[in-house]
Write a protein that holds these residues in place. Sequence first.
Motif, short mmCIF file in Angstrom:
data_model
loop_
_atom_site.label_atom_id
_atom_site.label_comp_id
_atom_site.label_asym_id
_atom_site.label_seq_id
_atom_site.Cartn_x
_atom_site.Cartn_y
_atom_site.Cartn_z
N UNK A 81 0.87 -1.16 0.00
CA UNK A 81 0.00 0.00 0.00
C UNK A 81 0.91 1.22 0.00
N UNK A 82 0.66 2.18 -0.90
CA UNK A 82 1.52 3.35 -1.00
C UNK A 82 0.73 4.63 -0.77
N UNK A 83 1.46 5.68 -0.48
CA UNK A 83 0.86 7.01 -0.34
C UNK A 83 1.59 7.94 -1.31
N UNK A 84 0.85 8.84 -1.91
CA UNK A 84 1.42 9.79 -2.87
C UNK A 84 1.36 11.17 -2.24
N UNK A 85 2.47 11.61 -1.63
CA UNK A 85 2.53 12.91 -0.97
C UNK A 85 3.66 13.72 -1.58
N UNK A 86 3.41 14.26 -2.76
CA UNK A 86 4.46 14.99 -3.48
C UNK A 86 5.50 14.02 -3.98
N UNK A 87 6.76 14.26 -3.67
CA UNK A 87 7.81 13.34 -4.09
C UNK A 87 7.96 12.16 -3.12
N UNK A 88 7.42 12.29 -1.94
CA UNK A 88 7.52 11.21 -0.93
C UNK A 88 6.49 10.15 -1.25
N UNK A 89 6.92 8.88 -1.40
CA UNK A 89 6.03 7.77 -1.75
C UNK A 89 6.29 6.57 -0.84
N UNK A 90 6.00 6.66 0.46
CA UNK A 90 6.24 5.52 1.35
C UNK A 90 5.38 4.33 0.94
N UNK A 91 5.85 3.12 1.26
CA UNK A 91 5.13 1.90 0.91
C UNK A 91 5.32 0.86 2.01
N UNK A 92 4.27 0.06 2.27
CA UNK A 92 4.34 -1.02 3.24
C UNK A 92 3.38 -2.13 2.84
#
Length: 176
Positions: A81-92
């Motif tokens: 599952x990822x998040x799209x927050x500008x250039x930050x794209x954390x995933x877990x």
Amino acid sequence: MRHWMMLVAALLPGMAAASGHELSLGGALFSTSGLSLALPYRPGFEAAYAYQFDTWRLGGGVRWNLGGGSPPLEVYARAQLTADMGVWRPAVGPELGLSGLRTVGPAPTGYPNDYQSTRAGLFGPAYVAIHAAPLRFAFGRFTASTLELHWGTLLTPRPGSVLRLQLGLLQVGVML
């Protein structure tokens, strides 16, 4: 028929740019051990593929270990599952795989010399883990991730009897 071909030709470049296919290469430190936290870490490399749609990334890959194992590689499948927050794209997300990197940490004194190899032979190749990439960034078509954490266990003989840890040092990818 010609109209369909013209429509497909017009849409293909846009579809390819938004396809969500990513290829990446990286380096990591691997470790598997019994319940000891004094784990022997071994360096290795990883090649991965992921397909992203909405907030999900589905993919898999291969890891090569430079410090041993028979065979010295792993294959895995992963859903994140990822998040799209500008250039930050954390995933877990979870990872399921087969590993030839089963080793056991150093034996306490007084055990036979073949203790580690004999004990490692008792464990099966299948594992389950949680893979987190909290420092993952996207810059246009390129992605970079550092300090990825992979934490899990081998599934046989008993889940939880062997700890798996991996620290991703750097993963660099390109969106196709």
